[in-house]
Design a protein around this motif. Structure first.
Motif, short mmCIF file in Angstrom:
data_model
loop_
_atom_site.label_atom_id
_atom_site.label_comp_id
_atom_site.label_asym_id
_atom_site.label_seq_id
_atom_site.Cartn_x
_atom_site.Cartn_y
_atom_site.Cartn_z
N GLY A 157 8.50 -6.34 -4.99
CA GLY A 157 9.04 -5.77 -6.22
C GLY A 157 8.00 -4.97 -6.98
O GLY A 157 8.30 -3.88 -7.51
N ILE A 158 6.76 -5.48 -7.04
CA ILE A 158 5.68 -4.76 -7.73
C ILE A 158 5.39 -3.44 -7.03
O ILE A 158 5.18 -2.41 -7.68
CB ILE A 158 4.41 -5.64 -7.79
N LYS A 159 5.39 -3.46 -5.69
CA LYS A 159 5.14 -2.22 -4.95
C LYS A 159 6.25 -1.20 -5.21
O LYS A 159 5.99 0.01 -5.32
CB LYS A 159 5.03 -2.50 -3.45
N ALA A 160 7.49 -1.67 -5.32
CA ALA A 160 8.62 -0.77 -5.54
C ALA A 160 8.53 -0.08 -6.90
O ALA A 160 8.97 1.06 -7.06
CB ALA A 160 9.93 -1.53 -5.43
N VAL A 161 7.95 -0.77 -7.89
CA VAL A 161 7.82 -0.19 -9.24
C VAL A 161 6.34 -0.04 -9.59
O VAL A 161 5.93 -0.31 -10.71
CB VAL A 161 8.56 -1.06 -10.28
N SER A 162 5.54 0.41 -8.62
CA SER A 162 4.08 0.45 -8.78
C SER A 162 3.62 1.27 -9.98
O SER A 162 2.67 0.90 -10.67
CB SER A 162 3.42 0.96 -7.50
N GLU A 163 4.29 2.41 -10.24
CA GLU A 163 3.87 3.26 -11.36
C GLU A 163 4.02 2.54 -12.69
O GLU A 163 3.15 2.62 -13.56
CB GLU A 163 4.69 4.55 -11.37
N ILE A 164 5.13 1.81 -12.84
CA ILE A 164 5.33 1.04 -14.07
C ILE A 164 4.38 -0.15 -14.10
O ILE A 164 3.82 -0.49 -15.15
CB ILE A 164 6.80 0.56 -14.15
N ILE A 166 -7.60 -5.19 -0.18
CA ILE A 166 -6.63 -4.64 0.78
C ILE A 166 -5.21 -4.76 0.23
O ILE A 166 -4.44 -3.79 0.26
CB ILE A 166 -6.74 -5.39 2.13
N LEU A 167 -4.85 -5.94 -0.27
CA LEU A 167 -3.49 -6.18 -0.74
C LEU A 167 -3.12 -5.28 -1.92
O LEU A 167 -2.13 -4.55 -1.86
CB LEU A 167 -3.34 -7.66 -1.15
N TRP A 168 -3.94 -5.32 -2.98
CA TRP A 168 -3.58 -4.55 -4.18
C TRP A 168 -3.81 -3.06 -3.99
O TRP A 168 -3.16 -2.24 -4.66
CB TRP A 168 -4.34 -5.08 -5.38
N GLY A 169 -4.71 -2.68 -3.08
CA GLY A 169 -4.83 -1.27 -2.73
C GLY A 169 -3.57 -0.76 -2.05
O GLY A 169 -3.13 0.37 -2.27
N TRP A 170 -2.96 -1.63 -1.22
CA TRP A 170 -1.70 -1.26 -0.54
C TRP A 170 -0.53 -1.24 -1.52
O TRP A 170 0.31 -0.35 -1.48
CB TRP A 170 -1.42 -2.26 0.58
N VAL A 171 -0.51 -2.21 -2.44
CA VAL A 171 0.62 -2.32 -3.37
C VAL A 171 0.57 -1.23 -4.44
O VAL A 171 1.60 -0.59 -4.73
CB VAL A 171 0.62 -3.71 -4.04
N LEU A 172 -0.61 -0.98 -5.03
CA LEU A 172 -0.72 -0.10 -6.19
C LEU A 172 -1.51 1.19 -5.92
O LEU A 172 -1.76 1.96 -6.85
CB LEU A 172 -1.36 -0.85 -7.36
N GLY A 173 -1.93 1.40 -4.67
CA GLY A 173 -2.68 2.61 -4.36
C GLY A 173 -4.14 2.49 -4.77
O GLY A 173 -4.68 1.38 -4.88
N ILE A 174 -4.79 3.65 -5.01
CA ILE A 174 -6.22 3.65 -5.35
C ILE A 174 -6.48 2.88 -6.64
O ILE A 174 -7.47 2.13 -6.74
CB ILE A 174 -6.73 5.10 -5.49
#
Length: 342
Positions: free
Chosen positions: A22-29, A296-304
């Motif tokens: 869910g966090i990855k789906a709304v990463s910008e928010i 690795i995890l949060w870089g994948w979920v939220l990008g740089i």
């Protein structure tokens, strides 16, 4: 009983997977929300310090939020100008670097060393470095475009904090233990973010001053980058040092570059291995393995941006686990207990 526990563990695991998806789906928010919460924790700590000096809360609130906004806008403006100027001069820097490398190769060939010039020059191309830099600039630009939204979010969180405390007291009025757990969690979170931000700012400030002393171009830019990358353990300080040292090699000489490299190492080791542990305490340390996988995890979920937020988010979870007896074992698993005494 064991079967019931296993079912619960699978339920928790499935819940974690759903939450991360869910966090990855709304990463910008999510990025704006996380940043607003973390910045609010830092500003709230500063407001509390001013209140202890008998300064009115409203005045403290306006002053701290105003200073933070002004400093952020000023640094953003300087970094934006420096980045544009640096990118426009990259081809020139690349030619100077390649010329210096050719001279070194020629010197080596005189002593009988055979080197493939083309392979080395291709490896020294700034294209790969510029690709990373462009992505980083894009992320910073996206963040700056939502800076006003972030500040509004911080302002509302701070305004709500006092009533939120009253709500918690009503919710936990018959359970003082849970209220103590939350207060401990809140105190440790504020302590971590305040210390980490202070030491990161100190790192960037010292780097900028040293680069100014050696007349390296764009010292404030490299100082800000050092400050930001200080939130990424181990690899962050190395990545932050590379562009400044390459620029030093091009615009100055090898001796200056070596001296600057030593300064980078001394500053980062002194602050991360001596100052931070003393201010935070060993109980707020994370296992290197947890740090690696969180990047690795949060870089994948939220990008740089997720790489900068990886350790703060993971530390928040660790502190939350540590605040409750039933989950303290998870906090111990995440801790760096190798250096602690029995």
């Amino acid at each position: 009983m064991d079967a019931v526990k296993i079912k619960y563990y699978f339920f928790y695991l499935a819940s974690v997977v759903v939450i991360i998806a869910g966090i990855k789906a709304v990463s910008e928010i999510a990025i704006i929300l996380f940043l607003a919460i973390f910045i609010s924790s830092i500003i709230s700590s500063l407001i509390n310090l001013l209140e202890k000096k008998h300064i009115p809360k409203l005045f403290s609130y306006l002053v701290v939020l105003g200073i933070f906004t002004l400093i952020s806008l000023l640094l953003s403006y300087i970094v934006n100008i420096s980045l544009k100027d640096f990118l426009s001069n990259v081809p020139q820097y690349e030619k100077q670097l390649q010329a210096g490398v050719i001279n070194i190769i020629s010197l080596g060939e005189k002593y009988g060393f055979q080197v493939d010039k083309k392979t080395i020059l291709d490896a020294l191309s700034f294209n790969s470095f510029l690709g990373i830099t462009t992505n980083l600039i894009g992320s910073i630009g996206t963040f700056l475009s939502k800076f006003l939204l972030l500040i509004i979010g911080v302002a509302f969180i701070l305004a709500e904090s006092k009533s939120f405390e009253k709500k918690l007291k009503i919710i936990f009025q018959n359970n003082n233990e849970k209220l103590e757990h939350f207060n401990l969690f809140s105190h440790n979170i504020q302590k971590y973010f305040l210390v980490k931000t202070t030491t990161s700012f100190l790192t960037g400030f010292l780097i900028a001053v040293i680069l100014m002393f050696f007349n390296i171009d764009y010292p404030i830019l490299w100082g800000v980058i050092a400050m930001l990358f200080n939130f990424i353990p181990v690899v962050g300080s190395i990545i932050a040092a590379v562009p400044a040292l390459l620029l030093s090699l091009v615009s100055a000489d090898l001796n200056t570059t070596v001296i600057l490299g030593i300064f980078y190492v001394v500053i980062n080791i002194s602050i991360s291995n001596i100052i931070e542990p003393k201010l935070m305490g060993r109980e707020l340390g994370l296992s290197p393995l947890i740090i690696f996988f969180s990047l690795i995890l949060w870089g994948w979920v939220l990008g740089i941006v997720g790489m900068f937020l990886a350790v703060p988010i993971t530390m928040t979870l660790k502190i939350a686990f540590d605040s409750n007896k039933s989950t303290k074992w998870l906090s111990i698993l995440m801790s760096d207990v190798g250096k602690e005494k029995d």
